[in-house]
Design a protein around this motif. Sequence first.
Motif, PDB file in Angstrom:
ATOM      1  N   UNK A   7      -2.976  39.848  82.798  1.00  0.00           N
ATOM      2  CA  UNK A   7      -3.727  39.739  81.552  1.00  0.00           C
ATOM      3  C   UNK A   7      -4.176  38.304  81.315  1.00  0.00           C
ATOM      4  N   UNK A   8      -3.325  37.342  81.724  1.00  0.00           N
ATOM      5  CA  UNK A   8      -3.685  35.938  81.589  1.00  0.00           C
ATOM      6  C   UNK A   8      -4.881  35.608  82.496  1.00  0.00           C
ATOM      7  N   UNK A   9      -4.860  36.149  83.716  1.00  0.00           N
ATOM      8  CA  UNK A   9      -5.974  35.944  84.644  1.00  0.00           C
ATOM      9  C   UNK A   9      -7.262  36.546  84.078  1.00  0.00           C
ATOM     10  N   UNK A  10      -7.142  37.706  83.458  1.00  0.00           N
ATOM     11  CA  UNK A  10      -8.288  38.363  82.844  1.00  0.00           C
ATOM     12  C   UNK A  10      -8.844  37.505  81.704  1.00  0.00           C
ATOM     13  N   UNK A  11      -7.946  36.944  80.901  1.00  0.00           N
ATOM     14  CA  UNK A  11      -8.372  36.070  79.792  1.00  0.00           C
ATOM     15  C   UNK A  11      -9.130  34.853  80.310  1.00  0.00           C
ATOM     16  N   UNK A  12      -8.677  34.297  81.425  1.00  0.00           N
ATOM     17  CA  UNK A  12      -9.346  33.137  82.022  1.00  0.00           C
ATOM     18  C   UNK A  12     -10.762  33.496  82.468  1.00  0.00           C
ATOM     19  N   UNK A  13     -10.927  34.675  83.035  1.00  0.00           N
ATOM     20  CA  UNK A  13     -12.252  35.096  83.478  1.00  0.00           C
ATOM     21  C   UNK A  13     -13.191  35.290  82.292  1.00  0.00           C
ATOM     22  N   UNK A  14     -12.660  35.864  81.201  1.00  0.00           N
ATOM     23  CA  UNK A  14     -13.465  36.044  79.993  1.00  0.00           C
ATOM     24  C   UNK A  14     -13.849  34.686  79.422  1.00  0.00           C
ATOM     25  N   UNK A  15     -12.910  33.736  79.441  1.00  0.00           N
ATOM     26  CA  UNK A  15     -13.176  32.397  78.924  1.00  0.00           C
ATOM     27  C   UNK A  15     -14.336  31.752  79.681  1.00  0.00           C
ATOM     28  N   UNK A  70      -3.373  31.739  75.427  1.00  0.00           N
ATOM     29  CA  UNK A  70      -1.997  31.977  75.858  1.00  0.00           C
ATOM     30  C   UNK A  70      -1.241  32.766  74.796  1.00  0.00           C
ATOM     31  N   UNK A  71      -1.413  32.372  73.533  1.00  0.00           N
ATOM     32  CA  UNK A  71      -0.740  33.087  72.435  1.00  0.00           C
ATOM     33  C   UNK A  71      -1.215  34.525  72.348  1.00  0.00           C
ATOM     34  N   UNK A  72      -2.540  34.719  72.520  1.00  0.00           N
ATOM     35  CA  UNK A  72      -3.110  36.070  72.446  1.00  0.00           C
ATOM     36  C   UNK A  72      -2.500  36.968  73.524  1.00  0.00           C
ATOM     37  N   UNK A  73      -2.431  36.460  74.755  1.00  0.00           N
ATOM     38  CA  UNK A  73      -1.960  37.261  75.881  1.00  0.00           C
ATOM     39  C   UNK A  73      -0.474  37.569  75.755  1.00  0.00           C
ATOM     40  N   UNK A  74       0.323  36.582  75.367  1.00  0.00           N
ATOM     41  CA  UNK A  74       1.769  36.806  75.201  1.00  0.00           C
ATOM     42  C   UNK A  74       2.027  37.874  74.153  1.00  0.00           C
ATOM     43  N   UNK A  75       1.294  37.794  73.043  1.00  0.00           N
ATOM     44  CA  UNK A  75       1.455  38.789  71.978  1.00  0.00           C
ATOM     45  C   UNK A  75       1.019  40.175  72.458  1.00  0.00           C
ATOM     46  N   UNK A  76      -0.128  40.234  73.151  1.00  0.00           N
ATOM     47  CA  UNK A  76      -0.651  41.522  73.615  1.00  0.00           C
ATOM     48  C   UNK A  76       0.284  42.160  74.634  1.00  0.00           C
TER      49      UNK A  76
END
Length: 398
Positions: free
Chosen positions: A333-341, A362-368
């Motif tokens: 999910x963190x890798x996915x967030x980086x791609x979206x960023x 990071x906070x978003x992904x940890x919570x999700x």
Amino acid sequence: MNIEAQQAIESLRLGIPPEGHVRYFTVGRFKEINTLTTTLQQPSSTALLLKANYGSGKSHLLKFIRETALKEGYAVSSVTLDAKSAVRFNRMDQIFGAICRGLEVPGVKQKGIASFFDWISSQSKKGQVASNWSQITNNNRWNYSRIIKSPSIFIALRAWVSGRANTNLIEDWLHQAGGYKATDLDRELIRKTQISFREELQVNGSLKWSSYTTKASLFNFKRDAYVQSWHVIQDLDTLARASKLRGLIILFDEFEDIVYNISNIEHQKVAFQNLFQFFFGNFFTGMSFFAITPGFVEKCKHRLMTKGCWDYDYSHFDALPTFEMSPLEESHLQELAEKIRQFHGIAYDLDTNTLTVEKSLKRIVVKAASTPLQDRTRYTICEVVKCLDQLLEDDEYS
């Protein structure tokens, strides 16, 4: 600002992988992805249930297969089952109509039988066809076919290639799998185009088509347990291969519709039998993939049992080959967030590689990742885009 990247972000705002970029936004499941990619690179008669929990990416994986298949040179058709909107799996005429509507060929944006027929016609004119083309067209006489099983699809393609027929009628007729009078089809597709060919069309003269003794039966997709509908599906694969594509791949989404939205048990039994035909029958020799959730087989059995179908052969369900996907981990999910960023930065021409953005995501992904949601992946995508949009609005990228 980059328009393509903006369009991708608009799709991601809804939690949907953007068309044309699905492969880029596919993370994790490396073993599974490699297995599927290898399968697509080695054409065979394959049918698979793609099993994953809600929100674990069934639809995403179907889109990944679609993009990969088009890149590998296949024709692809994506079908979403919806019994309430006349796409019932117990009605093979409706299914073949949906397959025709969803047809895609590499390098062409438009979907449908028109794009497919245009591709075949273009390949034929350029001489870029397989060795069996002469058997399909009887050495370009087009009076009968040694290979094509459905007279309707042969007549439709023949009329299309002639350049004399109403292509809108052909497209609408095949997309809707019927709805036209046989006399009108005969006049438009046979009589009107006859001048383009050297010999009369032979229907009764062809052994395969000898049972089609009337105009009504010639253009009927429902007779004899929808046999011509099945033949059309196989013929689409045959024609794809003849035009130097690698074959036809059919992708079925929302497949549990056959459990929840077909209320008549007899119709449901037909739908199950059609499923078994894709896996164990000889009507279709191309590849097909069916998106399901865990427990699909048990739901099918339970439905039959509650209706008193005790003499049903339930072993067919247990024999269905299944491809199971693992859930995404927090690192994925963190890798996915980086791609979206990265896409968000490209879309709005801003530098997103900042400490503020990194900490926020990071906070978003940890919570999700710690939230017990069925639709966790989509939820994460939506929250990441929402966070980036808010940072952009507040001018806090830097």
